[in-house]
Design an enzyme around this catalytic site. Structure first.
Site, short mmCIF file in Angstrom:
data_model
loop_
_atom_site.label_atom_id
_atom_site.label_comp_id
_atom_site.label_asym_id
_atom_site.label_seq_id
_atom_site.Cartn_x
_atom_site.Cartn_y
_atom_site.Cartn_z
N GLY A 150 3.85 -49.46 -35.13
CA GLY A 150 3.45 -49.68 -36.51
C GLY A 150 2.30 -48.89 -37.11
O GLY A 150 2.24 -48.40 -38.40
N ARG A 168 12.17 -46.96 -31.15
CA ARG A 168 11.16 -46.77 -31.97
C ARG A 168 11.31 -45.35 -32.60
O ARG A 168 10.98 -45.25 -33.76
CB ARG A 168 9.70 -46.87 -31.57
CG ARG A 168 9.50 -48.36 -31.35
CD ARG A 168 7.81 -48.46 -30.66
NE ARG A 168 7.51 -49.99 -30.82
CZ ARG A 168 6.42 -50.26 -30.41
NH1 ARG A 168 5.47 -49.14 -29.96
NH2 ARG A 168 6.11 -51.80 -30.28
N ASN A 217 6.69 -41.41 -21.44
CA ASN A 217 5.33 -42.05 -21.26
C ASN A 217 4.04 -40.98 -21.55
O ASN A 217 3.94 -40.13 -20.82
CB ASN A 217 5.24 -42.83 -19.80
CG ASN A 217 4.14 -43.82 -20.09
OD1 ASN A 217 3.01 -43.33 -20.06
ND2 ASN A 217 4.54 -45.09 -19.95
N GLN A 228 -2.22 -42.70 -30.41
CA GLN A 228 -2.20 -44.20 -31.37
C GLN A 228 -1.12 -45.16 -30.56
O GLN A 228 -0.43 -45.85 -31.34
CB GLN A 228 -1.81 -44.10 -32.85
CG GLN A 228 -2.37 -45.10 -33.48
CD GLN A 228 -2.58 -44.76 -35.09
OE1 GLN A 228 -2.06 -43.83 -35.58
NE2 GLN A 228 -3.90 -45.28 -35.57
N CYS A 240 -4.15 -44.94 -52.18
CA CYS A 240 -4.79 -43.55 -52.10
C CYS A 240 -6.02 -43.86 -51.99
O CYS A 240 -6.90 -45.11 -51.64
CB CYS A 240 -4.82 -43.06 -53.53
SG CYS A 240 -5.65 -43.78 -54.72
#
Length: 432
Positions: free
Chosen positions: A52, A77, A118, A140, A287
């Site tokens: 996400g 994903r 990975n 991330q 923004c």
């Protein structure tokens, strides 16, 4: 309610991946200006995670002109990002990913590559290479959550998911070990000359649990690229069309470009977002606007509703990753000039200011990307309904909310915050 808010997910103004795309775009644009003096054209970014939050990286980097290799352990994903056109191509071969990246960078063309694997396997392998060094490295993955987020290496993905349920203690132990390997490889790439930074997923802090005592040797993205903007009361500003009609967002996009023509990064973002960013749920946009600019935008929105050019009220909020709303010592308030990284008073003052100024929804959360117990953050939502009272509330909230960011950074001793206060008529409630 008591809840694990995870920033905007708990305050009604969650706009799915778009919010991350725009904030990530701002970060990479600032990075490019700092290190290269222009955009990311010809540069290669190595990162991990396409969930996400991490799913914003491919489109954000290519919007900034660069090439990105995104490592992801879950093939579904990667496919999801391909389907939404946030990602360009996929491979499960490291050598192929590097060749694709080099060819695109040499041609000066943006490209995003999903690499199945990975991070704790691939990043060390890249760090050990003699013939390839990415220009920029970050991450991330869901490192803030050692059980339900990060996936350990040394075990097939499906087996890891089964182990997560059957033996969570062993899974957590393996995840911490993998995070340490992952973090050390990023430190190795930094030593070799790559620009390395943390993108707020708490990987460095988690790696310290396994003895990576120098994990903080590479900086977080806020002190590295964003804090000077926070000193100007600038941060993520977002809105949602209650009509459900994306044309209302298109009207506002065009009006904002007319209102702030000098903000070239903003204009470029709005133009690209209109073409490339799909709406998920109610139509929305985000923004970055600074103190003084947000209240102008709020009045514009209210006027558009009043005139009927926008069909229904507009809900205005922001990310909690903002200039004065967060206490998060491993992300937004990392390495504050006065050492006030973990002081939560400012986040509390921020939410109380929003209440007093007329916000429609005020929220206060723990967690926010780095894991529960590591941050406190405030959120606000205000409604532009086309009425004079609505205008008063919107402009007051959107004046006072970013002002708290200027106060917070002036209090910490940042000269830029004092300069902005003087330039824009903000009264600092303290002696310099």
């Amino acid at each position: 309610l008591m809840m694990y808010g995870q920033m905007t997910a708990g305050s009604w103004i969650y706009i799915v991946t778009q919010g991350l795309i725009q904030g990530t775009y701002e970060t990479f644009a600032a990075l490019a200006e700092k290190h290269y003096g222009y955009d990311l054209r010809g540069k290669i970014v190595l990162t991990g995670g396409l969930g996400g939050m991490g799913g914003a990286k491919p489109l954000s980097v290519t919007m900034a002109g660069g090439v990105v290799i995104c490592i992801e352990v879950d093939k579904q994903r990667i496919q999801r990002r391909l389907d939404t056109k946030y990602l360009d191509v996929m491979t499960d071969q490291v050598d192929e990913a590097i060749k694709l990246a080099r060819d695109a960078a040499d041609a000066g063309k943006p490209l995003s590559i999903g690499l199945l694997g990975n991070c704790a396997d691939i990043v060390p392998a890249v760090a050990a290479m003699d013939g390839f060094l990415p220009d920029v490295v970050t991450d991330q993955t869901s490192a803030h959550d050692e059980l339900a987020g990060y996936v350990p290496h040394g075990i097939p993905y499906e087996e890891a998911l089964a182990l997560r349920k059957s033996d969570p203690d062993r899974y957590i132990d393996m995840a911490f070990d993998s995070m340490a390997v992952h973090c050390r490889a990023m430190l190795d790439l930094q030593k070799k000359g790559a620009v390395v930074f943390d993108y707020g997923n708490n990987l460095r802090r988690q790696a310290m649990h396994r003895g990576v005592d120098n994990a903080m040797d590479y900086p977080g993205f806020v002190p590295a690229y964003i804090r000077h903007l926070f000193c100007e009361g600038e941060g993520p500003f977002r809105w949602v069309a209650l009509s459900g009609d994306k044309q209302d967002i298109e009207v506002i996009d065009e009006e904002l470009k007319q209102l702030f023509p000098e903000k070239t990064r903003l204009v470029r973002w709005l133009e690209m977002a209109g073409k490339k960013v799909a709406h998920m749920g109610l139509p929305s946009r985000i923004c970055w606007l600074a103190y003084g600019e947000r209240e102008k935008a709020g009045k514009l929105f209210n006027d558009l509703v009043a005139s009927g050019r926008v069909k229904a009220p507009i809900v205005i909020g922001r990310d909690h990753l903002d200039c004065g709303s967060v206490a998060s010592p491993y992300r937004e308030t990392e390495a504050m000039k006065d050492g006030s990284d973990a002081v939560a008073d400012w986040a509390l003052l921020n939410v109380m200011t929003s209440v007093a100024s007329g916000s429609a929804w005020s929220s206060f959360h723990d967690g926010g990307g780095v894991g529960i117990g590591y941050s406190m953050h405030a959120g606000q939502v205000t409604v532009a309904d086309g009425t004079p009272a609505g205008e008063a509330r919107v402009t007051t909230v959107l004046r006072n909310d970013p002002a708290m960011g200027i106060f917070r950074h002036a209090d910490a001793g940042y000269e830029r915050a004092f300069e902005v206060a003087e330039q824009r008529g903000v009264t600092i409630p303290m002696a310099k």
